[in-house]
Design an enzyme around this catalytic site. Structure first.
Site, PDB file in Angstrom:
ATOM      1  N   ASP A  80      44.050  27.445  40.625  1.00 37.89           N
ATOM      2  CA  ASP A  80      43.351  28.255  39.615  1.00 37.89           C
ATOM      3  C   ASP A  80      42.543  29.355  40.296  1.00 37.89           C
ATOM      4  O   ASP A  80      42.261  29.296  41.495  1.00 37.89           O
ATOM      5  CB  ASP A  80      42.426  27.392  38.765  1.00 37.89           C
ATOM      6  CG  ASP A  80      41.229  26.845  39.542  1.00 37.89           C
ATOM      7  OD1 ASP A  80      41.445  26.300  40.643  1.00 37.89           O
ATOM      8  OD2 ASP A  80      40.087  26.954  39.050  1.00 37.89           O
ATOM      9  N   GLU A 175      39.545  23.969  40.222  1.00 34.26           N
ATOM     10  CA  GLU A 175      38.540  23.851  41.273  1.00 34.26           C
ATOM     11  C   GLU A 175      37.404  24.841  41.055  1.00 34.26           C
ATOM     12  O   GLU A 175      36.239  24.541  41.340  1.00 34.26           O
ATOM     13  CB  GLU A 175      39.192  24.094  42.643  1.00 34.26           C
ATOM     14  CG  GLU A 175      38.291  23.789  43.838  1.00 34.26           C
ATOM     15  CD  GLU A 175      37.474  24.989  44.313  1.00 34.26           C
ATOM     16  OE1 GLU A 175      36.635  24.817  45.213  1.00 34.26           O
ATOM     17  OE2 GLU A 175      37.663  26.110  43.778  1.00 34.26           O
TER      18      GLU A 175
END
Length: 425
Positions: A80, A175
């Protein structure tokens, strides 16, 4: 080198921005686009046991090619990108043989990546840089790490003469919003230790990070016509301002470095009747971390006492939640895993930069879940914004570090490292 460039660009041009307001995992459906691509790519290069679960956590195995027993190690990155700056429609620009001068990211908007401001650029004179076009982030955090891990695994598969034990790789969602390790199945991963490829500058090797907490503080007030408000109105925004002024003015992100902790006010919204303040608390030292939380509670009590008679109830409420802790506590007992990474860097001509992380990483939470997990450079700079860039040579060196760590672990050189350290004592 072109192979790394092509692979990296194929990842960063897929939008994977996460969303802290979402309650799903992954937090955005578009993260599946890259996750599914990575699964197919891992299979294509010859990795085994490639899996993706219902929350988009990816794991794969490179089997050992030695007969003797070798610890299973892992390499982990997240796919991400931060919601702090848009990752939609990323248009990477290639700057070959960087000349040390200003780089025009966007002529129309006069956006310049300049070594006068970003002095680290001068470290990479003569190298190939990948930059943004000035309108998005790049996504080297952490698609550079993914590029490096997959490229290293592909290299080991194509070069079986390089001896290594069983290697596990893992790629995680979310994350950037602090959830990357929340659903990571450490038992399923099955490694004795791992490394996150999620650092910045070439040579970075980190096994210390902040202890972290978030605080949400709600201030109440009373709205009265301003012409008749004397002794009646209570403006919650002004109380919030008083609260902030009680925090140490020289302990903010912009005034601290190294091991110095801070308070960071990052959201403030309000009206006369109610104001909400959100801040984060950071410190490497556990005792200082606890004292920072105590200060928040102390200020809260002080303001409540001040307004107790006028308001008739607590006018301030503070909710403090721990987020993650310093991984040093979990890594130090197995310090040889840091020594291996340091030795790997030195053997390929990189000077290790061992320093604390002024932030968090999946490795912190994973270490507390039973998977000790230091952090290694991925090569990028200026993460989370339009000035982000990555030198291709740094990514190439990160690939070499991964390969060398695998090799050193397989030949048992880490045992010598431990013994040497004990003898020095």
């Amino acid at each position: 080198m072109q192979h790394i460039i092509d692979r990296f660009i194929s990842y960063v041009t897929i939008d994977t921005e996460s969303d802290a307001s979402s309650e799903t995992t992954p937090s955005t459906a578009k993260q599946w686009d890259l996750a599914n691509k990575l699964v197919e790519e891992l299979k294509a290069i010859g990795m085994q046991d490639v899996t993706i679960d219902k929350k988009a956590y990816i794991m794969a195995t490179l089997p050992s090619n030695v007969l003797h027993e070798v610890p299973t190690i892992g390499f982990i990155s997240h796919f991400d990108t931060t919601p702090d700056f848009t990752g939609f429609n990323v248009k990477p620009q290639i700057v070959p043989n960087y000349d040390g001068k200003d780089i025009v990211l966007n002529a129309e908007q006069n956006i310049i990546l300049s070594p006068n401001y970003f002095k680290d650029l001068l470290l990479y004179k003569g190298q190939t840089l990948i930059t943004t076009d000035g309108t998005t982030l790049l996504g080297a955090d952490d698609k550079a790490g993914i590029t490096e891990i997959i490229t290293a695994m592909e290299f080991l598969i194509k070069n079986p003469e390089i001896k290594h034990g069983k290697i596990r790789v893992g790629f995680t969602p979310d994350e950037e919003i602090g959830r990357g390790a929340h659903h990571f199945d450490v038992e399923k991963f099955g490694a004795e230790w791992a490394y996150t490829m999620d650092g910045s500058q070439i040579g970075e090797l980190e096994y210390e990070n902040f202890n972290a907490a978030g605080a949400k503080i709600i201030f109440k007030g009373k709205s009265v016509h301003p012409g008749y408000a004397k002794g009646k109105m209570i403006n919650s925004m002004l109380i919030a301002n008083d609260f902030i002024s009680e925090l140490p003015s020289d302990e903010t992100p912009e005034t601290t470095k190294g091991y110095e902790g801070f308070f960071h006010v990052h959201h403030l919204t309000g009206s006369i009747e109610e104001t909400v303040l959100e801040l984060i608390i950071r410190d490497h030292n556990k005792k200082k971390f606890e004292k920072r939380k105590e200060l928040i509670e102390k200020i809260t009590r002080k303001i409540n006492k001040k307004f107790a008679k006028q308001f008739g109830a607590d006018i301030v409420t503070a909710e403090i939640k721990d987020q993650y802790y310093n991984m040093k506590e979990k890594v130090t007992p197995v310090k040889h895993i840091v020594d291996i990474a340091e030795k790997a860097m030195r053997e390929i001509g990189i000077k290790p930069l061992i320093k604390p992380i002024r932030g968090g990483t999946d490795g912190s939470q994973l270490s507390y879940k039973g998977l000790p997990c230091p952090n290694i450079f991925a090569g990028g700079h200026n993460f989370h914004g339009k000035y982000e860039y990555v030198p291709v040579e740094s990514m190439q060196k990160a690939v070499e570090v991964i390969v060398k760590i695998a090799e050193l672990t397989a030949i048992g050189d880490y045992v010598k490292t431990e013994e040497t350290a004990k003898n020095k004592k």
